[in-house]
Design a protein around this motif. Structure first.
Motif, short mmCIF file in Angstrom:
data_model
loop_
_atom_site.label_atom_id
_atom_site.label_comp_id
_atom_site.label_asym_id
_atom_site.label_seq_id
_atom_site.Cartn_x
_atom_site.Cartn_y
_atom_site.Cartn_z
N TYR A 145 -17.75 44.75 58.42
CA TYR A 145 -19.20 45.07 57.97
C TYR A 145 -19.72 43.52 57.68
CZ TYR A 145 -18.03 49.83 56.93
OH TYR A 145 -17.69 51.23 57.37
N ALA A 146 -18.99 42.44 58.14
CA ALA A 146 -19.52 41.03 57.78
C ALA A 146 -20.74 40.83 58.60
CB ALA A 146 -18.44 40.21 58.53
N HIS A 147 -21.05 41.33 59.68
CA HIS A 147 -22.40 41.09 60.32
C HIS A 147 -23.56 41.72 59.45
CE1 HIS A 147 -21.41 45.01 62.03
NE2 HIS A 147 -22.80 45.20 62.11
N LEU A 148 -23.34 42.71 58.91
CA LEU A 148 -24.41 43.56 58.09
C LEU A 148 -24.52 42.61 56.96
CD1 LEU A 148 -23.08 47.17 58.36
CD2 LEU A 148 -25.08 46.12 59.63
N LEU A 149 -23.58 42.19 56.09
CA LEU A 149 -23.78 41.28 54.86
C LEU A 149 -24.27 40.00 55.29
CD1 LEU A 149 -23.17 41.01 51.77
CD2 LEU A 149 -20.94 40.23 52.37
N PHE A 150 -23.83 39.65 56.46
CA PHE A 150 -24.50 38.17 56.68
C PHE A 150 -26.24 38.29 56.95
CE2 PHE A 150 -26.29 35.56 60.17
CZ PHE A 150 -26.01 34.31 59.59
N SER A 151 -26.34 39.68 57.73
CA SER A 151 -27.64 39.93 58.14
C SER A 151 -28.50 40.11 56.63
CB SER A 151 -27.92 41.08 58.91
OG SER A 151 -27.37 40.68 60.28
N LEU A 152 -27.94 40.63 55.82
CA LEU A 152 -28.57 40.86 54.59
C LEU A 152 -29.00 39.72 53.76
CD1 LEU A 152 -29.49 43.31 52.46
CD2 LEU A 152 -27.22 42.97 51.53
N SER A 198 -31.64 37.23 55.94
CA SER A 198 -32.91 38.00 55.73
C SER A 198 -33.46 37.87 54.22
CB SER A 198 -32.88 39.61 56.19
OG SER A 198 -32.29 40.40 55.32
N GLY A 199 -32.75 37.98 53.42
CA GLY A 199 -33.01 37.88 51.92
C GLY A 199 -33.62 36.30 51.68
N ILE A 200 -32.64 35.48 52.05
CA ILE A 200 -33.24 34.24 51.70
C ILE A 200 -34.37 33.63 52.41
CG2 ILE A 200 -32.21 31.63 52.23
CD1 ILE A 200 -29.42 32.63 51.43
N MET A 201 -34.37 34.07 53.86
CA MET A 201 -35.33 33.60 54.69
C MET A 201 -36.67 34.33 54.11
SD MET A 201 -34.46 31.37 56.73
CE MET A 201 -36.04 31.25 57.62
N SER A 202 -36.77 35.31 53.89
CA SER A 202 -37.99 36.11 53.38
C SER A 202 -38.33 35.69 51.91
CB SER A 202 -37.81 37.65 53.26
OG SER A 202 -36.72 38.06 52.38
N LEU A 203 -37.44 35.27 51.23
CA LEU A 203 -37.86 34.71 49.92
C LEU A 203 -38.42 33.36 50.26
CD1 LEU A 203 -37.06 34.73 46.88
CD2 LEU A 203 -35.52 33.16 47.18
N LEU A 244 -38.56 44.71 55.65
CA LEU A 244 -39.00 44.28 57.23
C LEU A 244 -37.86 43.47 57.69
CD1 LEU A 244 -40.71 45.17 59.59
CD2 LEU A 244 -42.26 43.09 58.83
N ALA A 245 -37.60 42.40 57.16
CA ALA A 245 -36.79 41.36 57.53
C ALA A 245 -35.52 41.81 57.93
CB ALA A 245 -36.63 40.10 56.51
N TYR A 246 -34.83 42.69 56.96
CA TYR A 246 -33.41 43.05 57.32
C TYR A 246 -33.21 43.77 58.37
CZ TYR A 246 -28.68 44.97 56.34
OH TYR A 246 -27.42 45.34 56.74
N PRO A 247 -33.89 44.94 58.75
CA PRO A 247 -33.74 45.42 60.19
C PRO A 247 -33.94 44.73 61.52
CG PRO A 247 -35.50 46.66 59.11
CD PRO A 247 -34.81 45.55 57.97
N SER A 248 -35.04 43.65 61.18
CA SER A 248 -35.53 42.77 62.05
C SER A 248 -34.31 41.68 62.43
CB SER A 248 -36.74 42.26 61.72
OG SER A 248 -37.87 42.78 61.58
N VAL A 249 -33.63 41.10 61.59
CA VAL A 249 -32.36 40.47 61.85
C VAL A 249 -31.46 41.25 62.56
CG1 VAL A 249 -30.78 39.17 60.77
CG2 VAL A 249 -32.92 38.83 59.91
#
Length: 78
Positions: free
Chosen positions: A6-13, A16-21, A52-57
């Motif tokens: 699940y590393a890719h899911l956590l990385f994406s989360l 996307s959290g930092i970038m959208s912030l 929106l950012a998380y599924p986009s990533v």
């Protein structure tokens, strides 16, 4: 701990959290300035952006990885 599969899911989360912030903070500041309720406006913008950012990533990351691999010179086989 989260299993490695699940590393890719956590990385994406996290990404996307930092970038959208950051992006929502800049956009909110440009739109509202340092208003009294700036943090509330920013928080609201951030949450809606992150949704929106998380599924986009998740969708765009594999495409970006493939394009990067096409543009980067691979090391010669030894």
């Amino acid at each position: 701990m989260i299993p490695a599969r699940y590393a890719h899911l956590l990385f994406s989360l996290i990404l996307s959290g930092i970038m959208s912030l950051l992006v929502s903070g800049v956009a909110t500041f440009r739109a509202a300035g340092m208003a009294e309720d700036f943090l509330a406006l920013w928080g609201s913008s951030w949450i809606s952006s992150w949704i929106l950012a998380y599924p986009s990533v998740l969708i765009v990351a594999p495409i970006a990885r493939r394009v990067t691999n096409l543009l980067v010179r691979q090391p010669a086989a030894q």
